[in-house]
Enzyme design. Sequence first.
Site, short mmCIF file in Angstrom:
data_model
loop_
_atom_site.label_atom_id
_atom_site.label_comp_id
_atom_site.label_asym_id
_atom_site.label_seq_id
_atom_site.Cartn_x
_atom_site.Cartn_y
_atom_site.Cartn_z
N ASP A 100 36.01 37.41 47.18
CA ASP A 100 36.27 36.74 45.90
C ASP A 100 35.91 35.26 45.92
O ASP A 100 36.37 34.51 45.05
CB ASP A 100 37.74 36.93 45.49
CG ASP A 100 37.98 38.28 44.83
OD1 ASP A 100 37.05 38.81 44.19
OD2 ASP A 100 39.10 38.81 44.95
N ASP A 157 35.73 44.85 41.31
CA ASP A 157 35.95 43.43 41.01
C ASP A 157 34.78 42.56 41.50
O ASP A 157 34.51 41.50 40.95
CB ASP A 157 37.22 42.90 41.68
CG ASP A 157 38.34 43.90 41.79
OD1 ASP A 157 38.07 45.11 41.82
OD2 ASP A 157 39.49 43.48 41.85
N1 GLY Z 1 40.41 40.92 41.79
C1 GLY Z 1 41.73 41.40 41.78
C2 GLY Z 1 42.30 41.69 40.44
O1 GLY Z 1 41.63 41.93 39.48
O2 GLY Z 1 43.52 41.74 40.38
#
Ligand code: GLY
Length: 377
Positions: A100, A157
């Site tokens: 992320d 994600d």
């Molecule tokens: N990337 C983690 C979420 O969407 O909670």
Amino acid sequence: MKEKLLPEQLQWVEATFEKVRAKLHAECLRMGDRIPNIPVNGVYPDNGAADLCDWVNGFWGGIMWQMYHATGEKEYRDAALRLEARLDGAFDQFNGLHHDVGFMWLHTAVAHDRIEPDSRAKTRGFHAATLLAGRYNPNGEYLSAWNENRPGWMIIDSMMNVPLLYWATRESGDPRYEAIARRHVHTLMRLLVRDDGSVHHIAVVDPENGELLDYPEGQGYASGSSWSRGQAWAIYGFAISYRHQKDARYLETAKAAAHYFLSNAAQTGNIPLVDFRAPAEPVEYDSTAAVCAACGMLEISSHVTEYEKPLYIQGALGLLRSTVEKFADWDTDTDGVLGGGTVAYHRPEGKNVPIIYGDYFLAEALLRLMDRDIFLW
Ligand code: GLY
């Protein structure tokens, strides 16, 4: 975009943005160096003190840059720069960083460099992009998710992180970042996207050869279910990849995910449940999925024919209006605009709360509808 709205709709967007602006301005003035995530009793604790590497830690920067771009008010820029500098501490915690890094640095350093070119900010962006590229597994052609010895895991994600790799190729001329991104996107299309347009949250493959092993439960109800924020990541993520790569398969995937999302959200008053395939009770919503999906639909609308545009623009507007009506808190003395956010179906903490990324996507969607946003992905 705004010429596509009826006068009454534009009026609603402008009036809602004014309320969002008043609230964000008050928050900005009292935030100091804290990094917001979920307010407790109406006040944001410092999420940076809890975990500087938390994936959500860039969104406040994104909000600040959007607001600075839209209003020219200097306090937003100052706040964005403070956050960018603070995140340097996360680079020192190599083991805490993860897939992320796009969410964290696209909205801070890269946004800074886009708005006012800055060599230090660009360097931060390249550090983040290179960490992300380093997660590539050529055996299965994917970017591995998380840490904790899960080398075969990939998640939907990550579609929102690959724009960092497109940026890095564009800025450096080095095609490797983009090549990695495209291979990862193709693997996700093959393994995570289902025929009805919905998506799995997670796939696990054998990291030695890429063979599919499992679809474990993620943040939704169960394996095989349909976590609504994951659907939103697919809508917006594939649409963004289309913007950067112009591969028609990406746009088709984004559109199918959008149609699936709209049909399901329509069954609950245009407010998405946390998971579209959860049991009927308890009824639990996720406002963050609504606003992220709305941004994705607005992105799709800019790539389709005139004939198709209303579906996506009106779809986005429907999600925004229902969600804001039910969950917005306009009190400028409390932190967090959009309540009704849910972190995960099975986690009792983080349900029906304002979450910082909900506020980011709400602000981005409203600004887009008024043609006052800056594209940060
Ligand atoms: N990337 C983690 C979420 O969407 O909670």
